[in-house]
Enzyme design. Structure first.
Site, PDB file in Angstrom:
ATOM      1  N   GLU A  86      -8.445  57.447  20.024  1.00 36.66           N
ATOM      2  CA  GLU A  86      -8.462  56.195  18.836  1.00 36.66           C
ATOM      3  C   GLU A  86      -7.137  56.180  18.413  1.00 36.66           C
ATOM      4  O   GLU A  86      -6.092  56.951  18.353  1.00 36.66           O
ATOM      5  CB  GLU A  86      -9.257  56.809  17.476  1.00 36.66           C
ATOM      6  CG  GLU A  86      -9.361  55.894  16.497  1.00 36.66           C
ATOM      7  CD  GLU A  86      -9.926  54.471  16.640  1.00 36.66           C
ATOM      8  OE1 GLU A  86      -8.820  53.763  16.683  1.00 36.66           O
ATOM      9  OE2 GLU A  86     -10.810  54.421  16.968  1.00 36.66           O
ATOM     10  N   ASP A 136     -13.784  46.414  19.323  1.00 37.63           N
ATOM     11  CA  ASP A 136     -13.473  45.178  18.413  1.00 37.63           C
ATOM     12  C   ASP A 136     -13.791  43.853  19.152  1.00 37.63           C
ATOM     13  O   ASP A 136     -13.241  43.453  20.529  1.00 37.63           O
ATOM     14  CB  ASP A 136     -11.824  44.877  18.209  1.00 37.63           C
ATOM     15  CG  ASP A 136     -11.481  46.176  17.350  1.00 37.63           C
ATOM     16  OD1 ASP A 136     -11.822  46.183  16.339  1.00 37.63           O
ATOM     17  OD2 ASP A 136     -10.814  47.096  17.771  1.00 37.63           O
TER      18      ASP A 136
END
Ligand SMILES: C[S@@+](CC[C@H](N)C(=O)[O-])C[C@H]1O[C@@H](n2cnc3c(N)ncnc32)[C@H](O)[C@@H]1O
Length: 224
Positions: A86, A136
């Site tokens: 991440e 996303d």
């Protein structure tokens, strides 16, 4: 005068640095807990048997967000090892707090672009499973190039996965699900696998999608 361009051409990334506030607790976690669970960039691909001091099945979660799913999966499967990637600092801090609370030892975190992690940090044939939950969606057409699921990404995933390894994708954005299906159908490295109900905990972005009335899609592919 210098001939170095002010803004050298950069590869399109699947993320933008979001401002998002890192809480005091997350800051403490980043300072104190990172040495226990975090991995720094290695000069050579990681030796995961050495990192985890054992040989075990291994799952990579890309873009773990707040990490709650990573912590839950690792707690439920102590015989497996998990690597989470991440870039968002508050998310990494949140995940570290979760790892501390759960007291799990079978997780390592990487705070870096997953594309580079796949390309340079992980050895070939080292993973049993790759999870990509609610990446996303980049809904605007001019942003589609930022979507992480692209042929070059799938090439890196295929290299890192063992033969027969599983790629599990989930999204709440129907046009992205279609894009995933098309990109994977065009890849010679993967074959589609139909599975029953989702075998993973709910994620934060999944709940957000559900609140907006979006349909959740889970897609599974095997590395040929
Ligand atoms: C929409 S969020 C989903 C988070 C989580 N999986 C969930 O379902 O709640 C996507 C996450 O992917 C991360 N991300 C995007 N591109 C990445 C990349 N190339 N490397 C690492 N993380 C990335 C973002 O920072 C963001 O936290």
């Amino acid at each position: 005068m210098s001939t170095i361009p002010e803004h050298p051409a950069r590869r399109v990334r699947s993320f933008v640095r979001r401002a998002g506030r890192t809480t005091a607790g997350q800051q403490r976690a980043l300072a104190q807990l990172w040495p226990k669970w975090g991995l720094e960039e290695p000069p050579d691909p990681l030796d995961l048997d050495q990192v985890f001091a054992r040989s075990a099945p291994r799952t990579l979660e890309i873009g773990f967000g707040d990490g709650d799913v990573l912590v839950a999966m690792a707690s439920a499967a102590p015989q497996h090892d998990f690597v989470g990637v991440e870039v968002h600092e508050p998310g990494v801090g949140h995940c570290l707090l979760g790892l501390e609370q759960a007291g799990v030892t079978n997780v390592r975190l990487i705070r870096h672009d997953a594309m580079e992690v796949l390309q340079h940090w992980l050895p070939a044939d080292s993973l049993d499973r790759v999870n990509l939950f609610f990446p996303d969606p980049w809904p605007k057409k001019r942003h589609h190039k930022r979507r992480i699921v692209q042929p070059v990404f799938l090439g890196f995933v295929a290299k890192a996965l063992k033969t027969g390894g599983l790629l599990h994708l989930a999204t709440d954005w129907a046009p992205y699900a279609e894009h995933m299906e098309e990109t994977l159908a065009a890849s010679a490295d993967f074959s589609r696998e139909n599975r029953g109900p989702q075998d993973r905990p709910e994620t934060k972005f999944q709940r957000r999608g559900e609140r907006l009335g979006h349909e959740i899609r889970d897609l599974y592919y095997r590395r040929k």
